[in-house]
Design an enzyme around this catalytic site. Structure first.
Site, PDB file in Angstrom:
ATOM      1  NE  ARG A   1     -12.317  -6.376 -11.104  1.00 19.26           N
ATOM      2  CZ  ARG A   1     -11.193  -5.996 -11.651  1.00 19.26           C
ATOM      3  NH1 ARG A   1     -10.163  -6.666 -11.943  1.00 19.26           N
ATOM      4  NH2 ARG A   1     -10.816  -4.520 -11.044  1.00 19.26           N
TER       5      ARG A   1
ATOM      6  CB  CYS B   1     -19.422 -17.168  14.381  1.00 18.23           C
ATOM      7  SG  CYS B   1     -20.639 -18.185  15.264  1.00 18.23           S
ATOM      8  CG  PHE B   2     -16.817 -12.951  11.776  1.00 14.92           C
ATOM      9  CD1 PHE B   2     -17.469 -13.834  11.366  1.00 14.92           C
ATOM     10  CD2 PHE B   2     -16.933 -11.431  11.413  1.00 14.92           C
ATOM     11  CE1 PHE B   2     -18.256 -13.454  10.175  1.00 14.92           C
ATOM     12  CE2 PHE B   2     -17.807 -11.216  10.391  1.00 14.92           C
ATOM     13  CZ  PHE B   2     -18.439 -12.135   9.781  1.00 14.92           C
TER      14      PHE B   2
ATOM     15  CG  PHE C   1     -21.800  -8.978  18.017  1.00 11.88           C
ATOM     16  CD1 PHE C   1     -22.878  -9.749  18.504  1.00 11.88           C
ATOM     17  CD2 PHE C   1     -21.706  -9.195  16.430  1.00 11.88           C
ATOM     18  CE1 PHE C   1     -23.872 -10.679  17.632  1.00 11.88           C
ATOM     19  CE2 PHE C   1     -22.449  -9.982  15.683  1.00 11.88           C
ATOM     20  CZ  PHE C   1     -23.378 -10.785  16.230  1.00 11.88           C
TER      21      PHE C   1
HETATM   22  P1  NAD Z   1     -25.746 -21.236  21.607  1.00 15.09           P
HETATM   23  O1  NAD Z   1     -24.710 -21.281  22.788  1.00 15.09           O
HETATM   24  O2  NAD Z   1     -26.824 -19.743  21.372  1.00 15.09           O
HETATM   25  O3  NAD Z   1     -26.578 -22.196  21.535  1.00 15.09           O
HETATM   26  C1  NAD Z   1     -26.212 -23.560  21.768  1.00 15.09           C
HETATM   27  C2  NAD Z   1     -27.308 -24.287  22.625  1.00 15.09           C
HETATM   28  O4  NAD Z   1     -26.956 -25.849  22.619  1.00 15.09           O
HETATM   29  C3  NAD Z   1     -27.283 -23.960  24.166  1.00 15.09           C
HETATM   30  O5  NAD Z   1     -28.269 -23.560  24.593  1.00 15.09           O
HETATM   31  C4  NAD Z   1     -26.760 -25.280  25.032  1.00 15.09           C
HETATM   32  O6  NAD Z   1     -27.279 -25.436  26.058  1.00 15.09           O
HETATM   33  C5  NAD Z   1     -27.344 -26.119  24.149  1.00 15.09           C
HETATM   34  N1  NAD Z   1     -26.747 -27.587  24.200  1.00 15.09           N
HETATM   35  C6  NAD Z   1     -25.190 -27.817  24.344  1.00 15.09           C
HETATM   36  N2  NAD Z   1     -25.167 -29.057  24.660  1.00 15.09           N
HETATM   37  C7  NAD Z   1     -26.129 -29.619  24.479  1.00 15.09           C
HETATM   38  C8  NAD Z   1     -26.767 -31.102  24.698  1.00 15.09           C
HETATM   39  N3  NAD Z   1     -25.865 -32.271  24.675  1.00 15.09           N
HETATM   40  N4  NAD Z   1     -28.052 -31.486  24.438  1.00 15.09           N
HETATM   41  C9  NAD Z   1     -28.861 -30.279  24.621  1.00 15.09           C
HETATM   42  N5  NAD Z   1     -28.617 -28.971  24.299  1.00 15.09           N
HETATM   43  C10 NAD Z   1     -27.221 -28.854  24.299  1.00 15.09           C
HETATM   44  O7  NAD Z   1     -25.061 -21.098  20.048  1.00 15.09           O
HETATM   45  P2  NAD Z   1     -25.656 -20.632  18.617  1.00 15.09           P
HETATM   46  O8  NAD Z   1     -25.121 -19.293  18.600  1.00 15.09           O
HETATM   47  O9  NAD Z   1     -26.943 -21.118  18.416  1.00 15.09           O
HETATM   48  O10 NAD Z   1     -24.688 -21.489  17.822  1.00 15.09           O
HETATM   49  C11 NAD Z   1     -24.855 -22.864  17.462  1.00 15.09           C
HETATM   50  C12 NAD Z   1     -23.856 -23.391  16.359  1.00 15.09           C
HETATM   51  O11 NAD Z   1     -24.193 -22.639  15.037  1.00 15.09           O
HETATM   52  C13 NAD Z   1     -22.241 -22.763  16.685  1.00 15.09           C
HETATM   53  O12 NAD Z   1     -21.395 -23.723  16.220  1.00 15.09           O
HETATM   54  C14 NAD Z   1     -21.936 -21.675  15.935  1.00 15.09           C
HETATM   55  O13 NAD Z   1     -20.836 -21.785  15.247  1.00 15.09           O
HETATM   56  C15 NAD Z   1     -23.033 -21.759  14.711  1.00 15.09           C
HETATM   57  N6  NAD Z   1     -23.602 -20.577  14.103  1.00 15.09           N
HETATM   58  C16 NAD Z   1     -23.774 -19.599  14.946  1.00 15.09           C
HETATM   59  C17 NAD Z   1     -24.644 -18.450  14.381  1.00 15.09           C
HETATM   60  C18 NAD Z   1     -25.001 -17.169  14.971  1.00 15.09           C
HETATM   61  O14 NAD Z   1     -25.186 -16.471  14.392  1.00 15.09           O
HETATM   62  N7  NAD Z   1     -24.875 -17.463  16.284  1.00 15.09           N
HETATM   63  C19 NAD Z   1     -24.389 -18.446  12.907  1.00 15.09           C
HETATM   64  C20 NAD Z   1     -24.275 -19.461  12.180  1.00 15.09           C
HETATM   65  C21 NAD Z   1     -23.687 -20.576  12.627  1.00 15.09           C
HETATM   66  C1  UGA Z   2     -21.602 -13.685  10.685  1.00 11.48           C
HETATM   67  C2  UGA Z   2     -21.834 -14.027   9.402  1.00 11.48           C
HETATM   68  O1  UGA Z   2     -22.264 -12.562   8.514  1.00 11.48           O
HETATM   69  C3  UGA Z   2     -22.953 -14.956   9.056  1.00 11.48           C
HETATM   70  O2  UGA Z   2     -23.163 -15.257   7.639  1.00 11.48           O
HETATM   71  C4  UGA Z   2     -22.827 -16.242   9.713  1.00 11.48           C
HETATM   72  O3  UGA Z   2     -23.671 -17.160   9.627  1.00 11.48           O
HETATM   73  C5  UGA Z   2     -22.322 -15.937  11.167  1.00 11.48           C
HETATM   74  O4  UGA Z   2     -21.267 -14.818  11.350  1.00 11.48           O
HETATM   75  C6  UGA Z   2     -21.894 -17.145  11.955  1.00 11.48           C
HETATM   76  O5  UGA Z   2     -21.465 -18.208  11.497  1.00 11.48           O
HETATM   77  O6  UGA Z   2     -22.151 -16.929  13.335  1.00 11.48           O
HETATM   78  P1  UGA Z   2     -22.857 -12.348  12.675  1.00 11.48           P
HETATM   79  O7  UGA Z   2     -21.396 -12.534  13.288  1.00 11.48           O
HETATM   80  O8  UGA Z   2     -24.312 -12.841  13.527  1.00 11.48           O
HETATM   81  O9  UGA Z   2     -22.899 -13.114  11.361  1.00 11.48           O
HETATM   82  O10 UGA Z   2     -22.983 -10.788  12.394  1.00 11.48           O
HETATM   83  P2  UGA Z   2     -22.355  -9.875  10.837  1.00 11.48           P
HETATM   84  O11 UGA Z   2     -23.389  -9.171  10.597  1.00 11.48           O
HETATM   85  O12 UGA Z   2     -21.433 -10.727  10.091  1.00 11.48           O
HETATM   86  O13 UGA Z   2     -21.491  -9.004  11.792  1.00 11.48           O
HETATM   87  C7  UGA Z   2     -20.209  -9.315  12.452  1.00 11.48           C
HETATM   88  C8  UGA Z   2     -19.279  -8.227  13.056  1.00 11.48           C
HETATM   89  O14 UGA Z   2     -18.963  -7.625  11.996  1.00 11.48           O
HETATM   90  C9  UGA Z   2     -20.234  -7.435  13.751  1.00 11.48           C
HETATM   91  O15 UGA Z   2     -19.488  -6.682  15.051  1.00 11.48           O
HETATM   92  C10 UGA Z   2     -20.338  -6.098  12.581  1.00 11.48           C
HETATM   93  O16 UGA Z   2     -20.591  -5.114  13.492  1.00 11.48           O
HETATM   94  C11 UGA Z   2     -19.107  -6.174  12.105  1.00 11.48           C
HETATM   95  N1  UGA Z   2     -19.192  -5.474  10.854  1.00 11.48           N
HETATM   96  C12 UGA Z   2     -20.117  -6.096   9.752  1.00 11.48           C
HETATM   97  C13 UGA Z   2     -18.307  -4.443  10.496  1.00 11.48           C
HETATM   98  O17 UGA Z   2     -17.711  -3.893  11.343  1.00 11.48           O
HETATM   99  N2  UGA Z   2     -18.509  -3.954   9.270  1.00 11.48           N
HETATM  100  C14 UGA Z   2     -19.102  -4.560   8.434  1.00 11.48           C
HETATM  101  O18 UGA Z   2     -19.349  -3.910   7.279  1.00 11.48           O
HETATM  102  C15 UGA Z   2     -19.955  -5.747   8.693  1.00 11.48           C
END
Ligand code: NAD
Ligand code: UGA
Length: 478
Positions: A264, A280-281, A342
């Protein structure tokens, strides 16, 4: 009527937009993918012939880009043109926490999403499916739809119509390609069945149908925030227990193993570390906190806020331990910091625990030498907001009277000479094979290893003569 997608535009070429479209272009060969961004440098990097210079480092990414780029995957700054040609548009722009104004520090800043919606509204032709890929507060689709609907009031020559879908991304950095190729689930939220099916058809090129979930649009938006909140909550939970382990003689790795065997609870995401980072977190939980407060659900807001508070407390706890173990002062003591990203396998440092921990250590007067195989010195300087110092600290006369510590970057591991301690902050593979018996000879005694990631070989470190501190380890004695 079945909608067949031929031309996709993704606005935002970041950590999500780039890898996501790369994987889609691999599996949907008959579709053209235009990834656009306003950041010229980012686009130039995506187009760099040297695939080691792509702006995002992800295992497996460059292999895909090498095959699909300029075949059916294109990176450019032609935002308007790409919108015009698209029958499906992904909005994948950044949604950081608002820095000022109403909801500052908690609510998402939707300025970039709004700009995209306006751009789409002004330039789209015919019927376009607009997909929210960014993580957004619940009800954002309503805002996007309203902006899009205003399109035909803007003296546009061509008429246009829109469907808005929510298709949140669940990839984690460092494993993005694997997560995209074998997702646990793909979530599609919306109202129009045809539009939902059109998006689903694309995914079905590589995702089994049973893994594609349909929900209403608000459930989809909320499920994304909830998913991140639950994952982060597990890390704060296990990190809080690690502090109890350290004072009681229990071992967090054993506790994690024991509770993880309960089906669980499950065994994933139970690794105690230096505190969660990533873009993001924290932002998504604070977004949930803001949403709860907005609807007057104060107890719910406080519950989720505590997940972030524990994380910050845990990061400070690590700095405190380093200072205490090094006889209460780290002023002018050299500390080798292993890892700044990170997590491993990414060059991303956003919200990395290393930022707060390194800043705190510098405030305490330490001389840090920071190594990371994928993060560069410029990025670290931006994050710490402190300039790096010259390589040879001892000859820097200005330093002697300076209360603050300093840092420099090294891209190799020949950095242990005269160090008092080694602090592991990212679980990079190469740190697992460090020759501790060789390293200890170079260091000031008593030499310390602080392992916040539980990656070092305890026996080898102790046999070499180090004092060892590991997160959540109440059994280890100096
Ligand atoms: P990022 O900052 O790496 O990329 C965003 C890009 O959008 C930038 O390159 C920026 O220049 C561009 N941008 C902004 N405004 C614009 C516009 N008007 N026209 C064209 N381009 C534009 O961000 P990211 O990490 O790719 O995250 C994007 C979204 O996805 C966020 O909402 C984030 O929460 C979500 N997300 C991120 C992750 C992750 O692992 N990074 C995972 C899941 C979801
Ligand atoms: C996290 C989620 O795992 C993704 O599903 C989600 O899409 C993403 O956020 C998002 O929305 O941006 P990410 O932040 O890329 O992904 O990486 P994780 O693997 O989740 O790690 C996040 C942080 O938690 C890291 O600093 C990692 O070292 C830490 N972590 C993770 C721990 O300390 N312990 C663990 O057991 C797992």
């Amino acid at each position: 009527m079945e909608l067949k997608i031929k031309n996709v535009c993704c606005i935002g070429a970041g950590f999500v937009g780039g890898p996501t479209m790369a994987v889609m272009s691999k599996f949907c060969k008959e579709i053209i993918f235009n990834v656009v961004d306003i950041n010229q440098k980012r686009i130039d990097d995506w187009n760099n012939e040297d695939l080691d210079k792509l702006p995002v480092y992800e295992p497996g990414l460059k292999e895909i880009v090498s095959k699909t780029r300029n075949e059916n995957l294109f990176f450019s700054t032609n935002v308007k043109e790409s919108i015009k040609n698209a029958d499906m548009i992904f909005i994948s722009v950044n949604t950081p926490t608002k820095k000022s104004g109403l909801g500052a520090g908690k609510a998402s800043d939707l300025k970039w999403v709004e700009n995209c919606a306006r751009e789409v509204s002004s330039n789209a032709i015919g019927h376009t499916i607009v997909v929210e890929k960014s993580t957004l507060p619940v009800k954002t689709a309503e805002v996007i739809q309203k902006i899009l609907n205003s399109a035909n009031q803007n003296n546009k020559k061509e008429t246009s119509s829109f469907d808005v879908l929510s298709n949140p991304e669940f990839l984690a950095e460092g494993t993005a390609i694997k997560d995209l190729e074998y997702p646990d689930r793909v979530l599609i939220g919306g109202e129009n069945k045809e539009a939902m099916l059109a998006l689903s058809q694309m995914y079905q090129n590589w995702v089994p149908k049973k893994n594609i979930l349909f929900t209403n649009i608000w459930s989809s938006e909320l499920a994304k925030l909830t998913s991140n909140a639950f994952l982060a909550q597990r890390i704060s939970s296990i990190n809080s227990i690690s502090a109890i382990c350290e004072v009681t003689g229990a071992d967090i790795r054993e506790v994690s193993r024991a509770i993880g065997r309960d089906s669980r609870i499950g065994s994933k995401f139970l690794e105690s570390g230096p505190g969660f980072g990533g873009s993001c977190f924290k932002k998504d939980i604070l977004n949930l906190v803001y949403l709860s407060e907005y609807f007057g659900l104060m107890e719910v807001a406080r519950f989720w806020e505590e997940v972030v508070n524990i994380n910050t407390w845990h990061q400070s706890r690590i700095t405190k331990i380093v200072v205490e173990k090094l006889f209460g002062s780290i002023s002018q003591k050299k500390i080798v910091v292993l890892g700044f990203a990170f997590k491993a396998n990414t060059n991303d440092t956003r919200e990395s625990a290393a930022i707060k921990i390194c800043k705190d250590l510098i405030m305490e007067g330490a001389e840090l030498v920071i190594h990371d195989p994928k993060v560069n010195s410029i990025q670290i300087e931006n994050d710490l907001q402190v300039k790096p110092s010259s390589e040879n600290y001892c000859q820097d006369e200005n330093y002697i009277n300076n209360q603050l510590g300093k840092w420099r970057f090294s891209n190799n591991l020949n950095i242990f000479e005269n160090a008092h301690a080694v602090l592991v902050l990212t679980e990079w593979e190469e740190y697992k094979s460090i020759k501790w018996d060789y390293v200890v000879k170079k260091m000031v005694k008593p030499a310390w290893v602080f392992d916040s990631r539980s990656i070092v070989n305890v026996d080898l470190v102790k046999k070499a003569g180090f004092n060892l501190w590991r997160v959540g380890d109440g059994i280890q004695k100096e």
